[in-house]
Write a protein that holds these residues in place. Structure first.
Motif, mmCIF file in Angstrom:
data_model
loop_
_atom_site.group_PDB
_atom_site.id
_atom_site.type_symbol
_atom_site.label_atom_id
_atom_site.label_comp_id
_atom_site.label_asym_id
_atom_site.label_seq_id
_atom_site.Cartn_x
_atom_site.Cartn_y
_atom_site.Cartn_z
ATOM 1 N N ASN A 135 59.426 -48.217 -16.514
ATOM 2 C CA ASN A 135 60.159 -48.864 -15.421
ATOM 3 C C ASN A 135 59.903 -50.361 -15.348
ATOM 4 O O ASN A 135 60.818 -51.152 -15.112
ATOM 5 C CB ASN A 135 59.784 -48.204 -14.093
ATOM 6 N N ASN A 168 59.758 -43.600 -7.791
ATOM 7 C CA ASN A 168 59.750 -44.449 -6.592
ATOM 8 C C ASN A 168 58.504 -45.321 -6.622
ATOM 9 O O ASN A 168 57.573 -45.131 -5.825
ATOM 10 C CB ASN A 168 59.780 -43.587 -5.327
ATOM 11 N N PRO A 169 58.476 -46.300 -7.534
ATOM 12 C CA PRO A 169 57.240 -47.067 -7.761
ATOM 13 C C PRO A 169 56.789 -47.890 -6.562
ATOM 14 O O PRO A 169 55.615 -48.235 -6.454
ATOM 15 C CB PRO A 169 57.615 -47.986 -8.939
ATOM 16 N N ALA A 190 58.632 -43.626 -12.904
ATOM 17 C CA ALA A 190 59.663 -44.573 -12.475
ATOM 18 C C ALA A 190 60.357 -44.132 -11.196
ATOM 19 O O ALA A 190 61.184 -44.879 -10.662
ATOM 20 C CB ALA A 190 60.716 -44.732 -13.588
ATOM 21 N N GLY A 219 63.739 -48.231 -8.480
ATOM 22 C CA GLY A 219 63.124 -47.021 -9.008
ATOM 23 C C GLY A 219 64.180 -45.987 -9.341
ATOM 24 O O GLY A 219 65.352 -46.120 -8.962
ATOM 25 N N GLN A 243 65.905 -44.241 -17.814
ATOM 26 C CA GLN A 243 64.697 -44.299 -16.990
ATOM 27 C C GLN A 243 63.583 -43.426 -17.556
ATOM 28 O O GLN A 243 62.416 -43.594 -17.198
ATOM 29 C CB GLN A 243 65.017 -43.833 -15.558
#
Length: 443
Positions: free
Chosen positions: A251, A182-183, A180, A37, A246
């Motif tokens: 992502n 902290n998926p 994107a 991420g 990003q």
């Protein structure tokens, strides 16, 4: 006395340091970092500070220790002959592992032109081994050709990456970046640690920053500054390019891409532009691999010249190419490619990067720890000693953290390799025992 007008300026050396570091190290990183991420971008700041401290400390080693041999020679200053051998042995293996990773990057960028390469583990393996041997055989012509090709092809990475750092912001979308971030919901510390080996990979090679001190104006001032500015400049380009990408490519698509920079240029412009970036990246990877293959053979030759490696590594042809050593390295890298066979290029790349980081960090620690005795022998002033001590402690703290962040599997593998290295040294240690002095007449 040398003509100072013909020597390299601070700006020239700074540019050289940044270009040498950038190479192909960045080419697959966006895809690997996307698997964690955008939160992984925070690791750039830690790695940039640590890398600048390491590069500066190496510059100080080079200034106060005139011996040839780089990290191995510095290590011997503090840790003796076994230290020289282990630094050479581990650095050699690190370069070999890194070359396989570069070949994987290149195959990832070739795949859109030859789709068969992306259809499974075996095609990927065939492509990697073909590139390894192509660049090995190409080096039989000697260093002159290798240097010319590398100096030209490295711009195939630098131009697209630096260009994206500047103009990519016109396509940047904050909502894409936010999605994107902290998926997978990973804890902050865990996400940063997971990406430390990846960001360190992009800075490997900074240990060579002091190699041109003889050709620089006022080296005691300019070499350390060029190390700091060059490493810092590369860090800025790395951070900007991996951040902006990003916010352009979703992502999920980025994480599964085998050619992330080509993908982002296709998204920004047209598929034709993306294909152009593909071609540039392939050329850069092949040129970089060509140069690192030769560097690998030179590391083994230098160790053989010191009676640390078998004699055949030191044999050179009329073109000054250590061909036998190159062939041995080619076989070793082929075996490494077999051991990491995977249909997923990004997964294979990440596994190799972690192991390369561990086997490179140990020589960093052993050689940089020698700065203390090197400064003692050089009788530096108290102010210089204290300043360098501060940089050394930062460099060591980062190195220890990077070792921890490389993960149990990579550290375990590195420890096994070290244990084997000490066994090998045991077989050659007798070569370095000084003959006892002849006994004098009895009283």
């Amino acid at each position: 006395m040398a003509d100072s007008s013909k020597k390299m300026s601070l700006m020239g050396l700074t540019t050289l340091v940044a270009v040498n570091m950038m190479g192909s190290g960045i080419i697959m990183l966006p895809a690997n970092m996307a698997q964690i991420g955008a939160v992984s971008l925070l690791s750039w700041a830690i790695t940039a500070v640590g890398s600048m401290a390491i590069a500066y400390s190496f510059a100080q080693c080079g200034l106060f220790c005139a011996r040839s041999g780089g990290m191995s020679a510095y290590t011997e200053e503090a840790h003796g002959k076994s230290g020289f051998f282990m630094a050479s042995f581990l650095y050699y293996l690190s370069l070999a592992i890194g070359n396989v990773a570069i070949a994987i990057s290149a195959v990832g960028y070739i795949t859109p032109f030859i789709p068969w390469l992306g259809t499974g583990a075996t095609p990927l393996f065939v492509g990697v081994v073909a590139l390894l041997w192509l660049t090995t055989v190409a080096n039989f012509g000697g260093p002159k050709l290798t240097g010319r090709i590398g100096a030209f092809t490295v711009w195939g990475v630098i131009i697209p990456v630096a260009g994206l750092s500047v103009m990519g912001w016109f396509w940047f979308k904050s909502d894409v970046f936010a999605q994107a971030w902290n998926p997978h919901g990973a804890p902050l510390g865990e996400a940063i640690s997971s990406s430390i080996p990846l960001t360190l990979w992009a800075f490997l090679g900074m240990e060579s920053a002091a190699a041109n001190s003889d050709a620089v104006e006022n080296p005691k001032r300019n070499v350390p500054l060029a190390c700091l500015f060059g490493t810092g400049g590369a860090a800025v380009v790395y951070i900007l390019s991996t951040t902006v990408i990003q916010g352009i490519v979703p992502n999920e698509a980025l994480a599964h891409s085998t050619a992330p920079f080509a993908l982002v240029y296709s998204t920004m412009f047209t598929p034709w532009v993306g294909n152009l970036i593909l071609a540039l990246a392939v050329a850069a990877c092949v040129g970089s691999l060509l140069g690192w293959q030769f560097t690998l053979s030179q590391v083994s030759k230098a160790a053989a010249d010191q009676r640390m490696f078998p004699k055949f590594f030191a044999r050179v042809t009329a073109a000054e190419a250590p061909v036998v050593g190159m062939v041995v390295a080619g076989v070793l890298q082929t075996l490494m490619a077999v051991s990491t066979m995977s249909p997923d290029a990004a997964a294979q790349f990440g596994k190799l990067v972690n192991l390369a980081a561990v086997t490179n960090l140990i020589p960093y620690v052993t050689s940089l720890s020698a700065l203390l005795i090197i400064m003692h022998k050089a009788q530096v002033s108290a102010s210089v000693f204290n300043r360098n001590m501060l940089a050394l402690l930062v460099a060591m703290a980062y190195s220890f953290y990077a070792l921890y962040a490389s993960g149990q599997e990579a550290v375990f593998g590195g420890m096994i390799v070290m244990a084997v290295g000490y066994l090998i040294y045991g077989f050659i240690a007798h070569r370095f025992i000084e003959a006892p002095a002849a006994a004098g007449p009895r009283a």
